[in-house]
Design a protein around this motif. Sequence first.
Motif, PDB file in Angstrom:
ATOM      1  N   GLY A   1       9.274 -27.860   6.464  1.00 36.94           N
ATOM      2  CA  GLY A   1       9.853 -28.180   4.957  1.00 36.94           C
ATOM      3  C   GLY A   1       9.342 -29.416   3.974  1.00 36.94           C
ATOM      4  O   GLY A   1       8.788 -29.435   4.560  1.00 36.94           O
ATOM      5  N   GLY A   2      10.152 -29.191   3.519  1.00 38.55           N
ATOM      6  CA  GLY A   2       9.566 -30.372   2.660  1.00 38.55           C
ATOM      7  C   GLY A   2       9.413 -31.391   2.130  1.00 38.55           C
ATOM      8  O   GLY A   2       8.276 -32.194   1.559  1.00 38.55           O
ATOM      9  N   SER A   3       9.970 -31.743   3.275  1.00 37.92           N
ATOM     10  CA  SER A   3      10.042 -33.541   4.051  1.00 37.92           C
ATOM     11  C   SER A   3       8.746 -33.813   4.278  1.00 37.92           C
ATOM     12  O   SER A   3       8.352 -34.223   4.630  1.00 37.92           O
ATOM     13  CB  SER A   3      11.366 -34.191   4.644  1.00 37.92           C
ATOM     14  OG  SER A   3      11.552 -34.727   5.556  1.00 37.92           O
ATOM     15  N   ASP A  59      13.149 -31.730 -10.138  1.00 34.43           N
ATOM     16  CA  ASP A  59      13.831 -32.732  -9.752  1.00 34.43           C
ATOM     17  C   ASP A  59      14.656 -32.179  -9.150  1.00 34.43           C
ATOM     18  O   ASP A  59      15.429 -31.516  -9.539  1.00 34.43           O
ATOM     19  CB  ASP A  59      14.008 -34.471 -10.456  1.00 34.43           C
ATOM     20  CG  ASP A  59      15.202 -34.430 -10.713  1.00 34.43           C
ATOM     21  OD1 ASP A  59      16.329 -34.049 -10.584  1.00 34.43           O
ATOM     22  OD2 ASP A  59      14.967 -35.054 -12.133  1.00 34.43           O
ATOM     23  N   VAL A  60      15.467 -32.289  -8.211  1.00 39.04           N
ATOM     24  CA  VAL A  60      16.131 -32.341  -6.900  1.00 39.04           C
ATOM     25  C   VAL A  60      18.205 -32.318  -8.004  1.00 39.04           C
ATOM     26  O   VAL A  60      18.426 -31.238  -7.569  1.00 39.04           O
ATOM     27  CB  VAL A  60      16.616 -32.531  -5.236  1.00 39.04           C
ATOM     28  CG1 VAL A  60      16.835 -34.000  -5.504  1.00 39.04           C
ATOM     29  CG2 VAL A  60      17.436 -31.980  -5.148  1.00 39.04           C
ATOM     30  N   ASN A  61      17.965 -32.828  -8.552  1.00 35.30           N
ATOM     31  CA  ASN A  61      19.318 -33.126  -9.552  1.00 35.30           C
ATOM     32  C   ASN A  61      19.418 -32.098 -10.456  1.00 35.30           C
ATOM     33  O   ASN A  61      20.307 -31.600 -10.349  1.00 35.30           O
ATOM     34  CB  ASN A  61      19.440 -34.027  -9.615  1.00 35.30           C
ATOM     35  CG  ASN A  61      19.156 -35.530  -8.235  1.00 35.30           C
ATOM     36  OD1 ASN A  61      20.550 -35.448  -8.112  1.00 35.30           O
ATOM     37  ND2 ASN A  61      18.344 -36.262  -8.659  1.00 35.30           N
ATOM     38  N   VAL A  81       2.008 -34.614  -6.117  1.00 39.20           N
ATOM     39  CA  VAL A  81       3.544 -33.214  -6.338  1.00 39.20           C
ATOM     40  C   VAL A  81       3.983 -32.748  -5.541  1.00 39.20           C
ATOM     41  O   VAL A  81       3.894 -32.006  -5.116  1.00 39.20           O
ATOM     42  CB  VAL A  81       3.414 -32.840  -8.061  1.00 39.20           C
ATOM     43  CG1 VAL A  81       3.612 -31.728  -8.256  1.00 39.20           C
ATOM     44  CG2 VAL A  81       1.721 -33.261  -9.205  1.00 39.20           C
ATOM     45  N   ASP A  82       5.511 -33.007  -5.672  1.00 41.54           N
ATOM     46  CA  ASP A  82       6.632 -32.572  -5.237  1.00 41.54           C
ATOM     47  C   ASP A  82       7.349 -31.001  -5.539  1.00 41.54           C
ATOM     48  O   ASP A  82       8.008 -31.969  -6.496  1.00 41.54           O
ATOM     49  CB  ASP A  82       7.905 -33.802  -4.859  1.00 41.54           C
ATOM     50  CG  ASP A  82       8.615 -32.981  -4.342  1.00 41.54           C
ATOM     51  OD1 ASP A  82       8.279 -31.585  -3.223  1.00 41.54           O
ATOM     52  OD2 ASP A  82       9.954 -33.266  -3.750  1.00 41.54           O
ATOM     53  N   GLY A  83       6.792 -30.554  -5.477  1.00 42.43           N
ATOM     54  CA  GLY A  83       7.368 -28.998  -6.061  1.00 42.43           C
ATOM     55  C   GLY A  83       8.248 -28.212  -4.989  1.00 42.43           C
ATOM     56  O   GLY A  83       8.136 -26.932  -5.114  1.00 42.43           O
ATOM     57  N   ALA A  84       8.753 -28.431  -3.974  1.00 38.92           N
ATOM     58  CA  ALA A  84       9.014 -28.226  -3.004  1.00 38.92           C
ATOM     59  C   ALA A  84       9.973 -27.627  -2.855  1.00 38.92           C
ATOM     60  O   ALA A  84      10.966 -25.885  -3.555  1.00 38.92           O
ATOM     61  CB  ALA A  84       9.992 -29.671  -2.274  1.00 38.92           C
ATOM     62  N   TYR A  85      11.089 -27.396  -4.208  1.00 37.05           N
ATOM     63  CA  TYR A  85      12.255 -26.860  -4.621  1.00 37.05           C
ATOM     64  C   TYR A  85      11.969 -25.786  -6.061  1.00 37.05           C
ATOM     65  O   TYR A  85      12.058 -24.862  -6.015  1.00 37.05           O
ATOM     66  CB  TYR A  85      13.433 -27.776  -5.315  1.00 37.05           C
ATOM     67  CG  TYR A  85      13.983 -27.260  -7.160  1.00 37.05           C
ATOM     68  CD1 TYR A  85      14.359 -25.436  -6.856  1.00 37.05           C
ATOM     69  CD2 TYR A  85      14.112 -27.395  -7.942  1.00 37.05           C
ATOM     70  CE1 TYR A  85      15.132 -25.073  -8.053  1.00 37.05           C
ATOM     71  CE2 TYR A  85      14.995 -27.101  -9.237  1.00 37.05           C
ATOM     72  CZ  TYR A  85      15.518 -26.093  -9.193  1.00 37.05           C
ATOM     73  OH  TYR A  85      15.787 -25.006  -9.886  1.00 37.05           O
ATOM     74  N   GLY A  86      11.157 -26.722  -7.038  1.00 36.74           N
ATOM     75  CA  GLY A  86      10.294 -26.350  -8.740  1.00 36.74           C
ATOM     76  C   GLY A  86       9.621 -25.556  -8.700  1.00 36.74           C
ATOM     77  O   GLY A  86       9.011 -25.030 -10.073  1.00 36.74           O
ATOM     78  N   HIS A 143      10.776 -22.150   2.168  1.00 34.16           N
ATOM     79  CA  HIS A 143      12.504 -21.435   2.515  1.00 34.16           C
ATOM     80  C   HIS A 143      13.348 -22.255   1.294  1.00 34.16           C
ATOM     81  O   HIS A 143      15.154 -21.829   1.496  1.00 34.16           O
ATOM     82  CB  HIS A 143      12.507 -22.198   3.416  1.00 34.16           C
ATOM     83  CG  HIS A 143      12.602 -23.825   3.764  1.00 34.16           C
ATOM     84  ND1 HIS A 143      12.602 -24.994   4.778  1.00 34.16           N
ATOM     85  CD2 HIS A 143      13.019 -24.508   2.889  1.00 34.16           C
ATOM     86  CE1 HIS A 143      12.755 -25.914   4.781  1.00 34.16           C
ATOM     87  NE2 HIS A 143      13.018 -26.055   3.647  1.00 34.16           N
ATOM     88  N   LYS A 144      13.277 -22.399   0.107  1.00 30.25           N
ATOM     89  CA  LYS A 144      13.895 -22.374  -1.195  1.00 30.25           C
ATOM     90  C   LYS A 144      13.871 -20.482  -2.124  1.00 30.25           C
ATOM     91  O   LYS A 144      15.186 -20.096  -1.402  1.00 30.25           O
ATOM     92  CB  LYS A 144      13.396 -23.858  -1.338  1.00 30.25           C
ATOM     93  CG  LYS A 144      13.714 -24.974  -0.557  1.00 30.25           C
ATOM     94  CD  LYS A 144      13.879 -26.713  -1.891  1.00 30.25           C
ATOM     95  CE  LYS A 144      14.572 -27.363  -0.960  1.00 30.25           C
ATOM     96  NZ  LYS A 144      13.624 -27.916   0.027  1.00 30.25           N
ATOM     97  N   TRP A 145      13.183 -20.976  -2.832  1.00 25.28           N
ATOM     98  CA  TRP A 145      13.151 -20.041  -3.677  1.00 25.28           C
ATOM     99  C   TRP A 145      13.022 -18.313  -3.403  1.00 25.28           C
ATOM    100  O   TRP A 145      12.651 -18.012  -3.493  1.00 25.28           O
ATOM    101  CB  TRP A 145      12.736 -20.097  -5.184  1.00 25.28           C
ATOM    102  CG  TRP A 145      13.266 -20.303  -6.315  1.00 25.28           C
ATOM    103  CD1 TRP A 145      13.834 -18.803  -6.525  1.00 25.28           C
ATOM    104  CD2 TRP A 145      13.051 -20.443  -7.565  1.00 25.28           C
ATOM    105  NE1 TRP A 145      14.340 -19.647  -8.016  1.00 25.28           N
ATOM    106  CE2 TRP A 145      13.603 -19.863  -9.030  1.00 25.28           C
ATOM    107  CE3 TRP A 145      12.102 -22.020  -7.884  1.00 25.28           C
ATOM    108  CZ2 TRP A 145      13.860 -20.379 -10.054  1.00 25.28           C
ATOM    109  CZ3 TRP A 145      12.697 -22.229  -8.806  1.00 25.28           C
ATOM    110  CH2 TRP A 145      13.019 -21.098 -10.431  1.00 25.28           C
TER     111      TRP A 145
HETATM  112  C1  LIG Z   1      11.793 -31.784  -4.540  1.00 25.05           C
HETATM  113  C2  LIG Z   1      12.985 -31.881  -3.410  1.00 25.05           C
HETATM  114  N1  LIG Z   1      12.061 -32.475  -2.584  1.00 25.05           N
HETATM  115  C3  LIG Z   1      12.511 -32.227  -1.399  1.00 25.05           C
HETATM  116  C4  LIG Z   1      12.820 -31.541  -0.520  1.00 25.05           C
HETATM  117  C5  LIG Z   1      13.012 -31.724   0.921  1.00 25.05           C
HETATM  118  O1  LIG Z   1      12.760 -30.421   1.639  1.00 25.05           O
HETATM  119  P1  LIG Z   1      13.209 -30.180   2.605  1.00 25.05           P
HETATM  120  O2  LIG Z   1      15.300 -30.419   2.872  1.00 25.05           O
HETATM  121  O3  LIG Z   1      12.285 -28.574   3.250  1.00 25.05           O
HETATM  122  O4  LIG Z   1      12.376 -30.725   4.257  1.00 25.05           O
HETATM  123  C6  LIG Z   1      13.961 -30.965  -0.896  1.00 25.05           C
HETATM  124  C7  LIG Z   1      15.252 -30.557  -0.685  1.00 25.05           C
HETATM  125  O5  LIG Z   1      15.896 -29.668  -1.176  1.00 25.05           O
HETATM  126  C8  LIG Z   1      13.582 -31.366  -2.930  1.00 25.05           C
HETATM  127  O6  LIG Z   1      14.589 -30.329  -3.161  1.00 25.05           O
END
Ligand SMILES: Cc1ncc(COP(=O)(O)O)c(C=O)c1O
Length: 493
Positions: free
Chosen positions: A141-143, A241-243, A266-271, A298-300
């Motif tokens: 996952g993104g983590s 960003d997640v918010n 760069v954290d593009g996990a969501y965007g 597993h998001k978009w």
């Molecule tokens: C911007 C962002 N980074 C990291 C994460 C963590 O990703 P994951 O839940 O897949 O571990 C999220 C989860 O929503 C997120 O939105």
Amino acid sequence: MRQTGPDPASTDHLTDSIEALLPALEAFLRFEGPDPAGRRSAWYPLLDRPLPARGSGREAVLAEMRDLLIPYGLRIGHPGFSGWVTTAPSTVATAADLAQTVVAAQRWWATSGNLVDTVAMRWLVELLGFPPSFGGVYTGGGSTANLLGIGAARQHAGERLGIDVSRDGLDGIPDPRVYASTETHHVVGRALGVLGMGRANLRSIATDADGRIDLGLLEAALDEDAAAGRTAVAIVGCAGDVNTGVVDPLDDLARIARERGTWLHVDGAYGGFGLLDDRVRDLFGDVTAYDSFAIDPHKWMAAPVGTGAVIVRDEEILARAFAIETGAYDRERDREPTMGDLPSPFLELGHGTPDMGVDFSTPARGVAVWAILSEIGAEGMRARVTRHLDCARRVAERARGSDELELLIEPVLSICCFRFRPPGVADEATLDDLNERVLDAVRARGRTVTSSTRVGGRFAIRPCFINPRTGLDDADALVDEVLAVGRELAGRH
Ligand SMILES: Cc1ncc(COP(=O)(O)O)c(C=O)c1O
């Protein structure tokens, strides 16, 4: 009793077993009627059983799945669901997950799963516009994707000082620091903890009026730390960003990172998939300037939960950062893959290695990504992202056009933060309380389910549109629900 016969676990009847679950799964995915999962008394006591000394057998377990596990599952695939940043897998992704479980676990071996995983990484790199020299690895996952990117940054910071951090530890790197905006997901801070740098060494930089990392404050923090002899390990930028979905000024972050010889993660996990919509593509800047990039299929992309990815400019640094010694039992890891025909796939490993992450045994997570992209192509992903940005814009437009709603921040990607604000109510605490109750009541009604955040300290209703089943009608339905419930509650206020 000593077991001499066949194993008690059935290893046949796959068709019967899957078919036994299919009607319940199909019924679940119709999302009909009120969501039963909240009625915990109906299922908690039945599923929360003591460890069985003797098993009940395949058919009984399947019946329990059919009658309890499946019907009381979480409806994150419901078209009206726009909460947090999560959704359910599409059909092909679900089927790919099953196929991968049966044939492709242990992705390192040179079989179809390994190749498909490799192809899926190449496709993801290309889809997002990175050059083919970039590579990466699928993660849980993104983590973990952020952990790996920042781990590579840590290795890079050490190597600049002549230290192999992965082998020798952090001693010798004075006060490592990572810089990110206050809006950065908390998994980034945890990554610092896991990597031995300490969560307290994440310097959180305030945002500007647009919610983007304040570049002046960032440079001041970097200057202050450099003067004090601290080590800038990485700058982390948010690509959504997640918010609120805000994208940091990534080109500026790349320039600052380059000038200071530090790493841009760069954290593009969501965007990250926002890269596919030309209306916002420029916000992401030059992706070739990123050193590492976290992205969550597993998001978009609606891959099964458990499918993240990190993309890096230099796979070698990633492999040095997560190097693992070869055990006496896995001599194949010392061999160079030939990629030629073999009498047995067990004679050598395929592409990629367990050095590129924190997993050793691992599924071929890329199989689902490969299946999704095979089904809908790059254009299908682009269409989904565009539709979801349209959904956020629709909510914003309706909020702007109503004297009972307030848009709290202009949507950038597919998140729209707004609140119910009936004329005449101005007290912030009252509005926070009212909107919390509106959100709970909207969820309780079940037509739409969404989540919340705070924008400028205010409680915001926050749909995040990534769900492949969701379209503009669902965005409208959410606004209608908020208005209906809000009016009802405000009347009683
Ligand atoms: C911007 C962002 N980074 C990291 C994460 C963590 O990703 P994951 O839940 O897949 O571990 C999220 C989860 O929503 C997120 O939105």
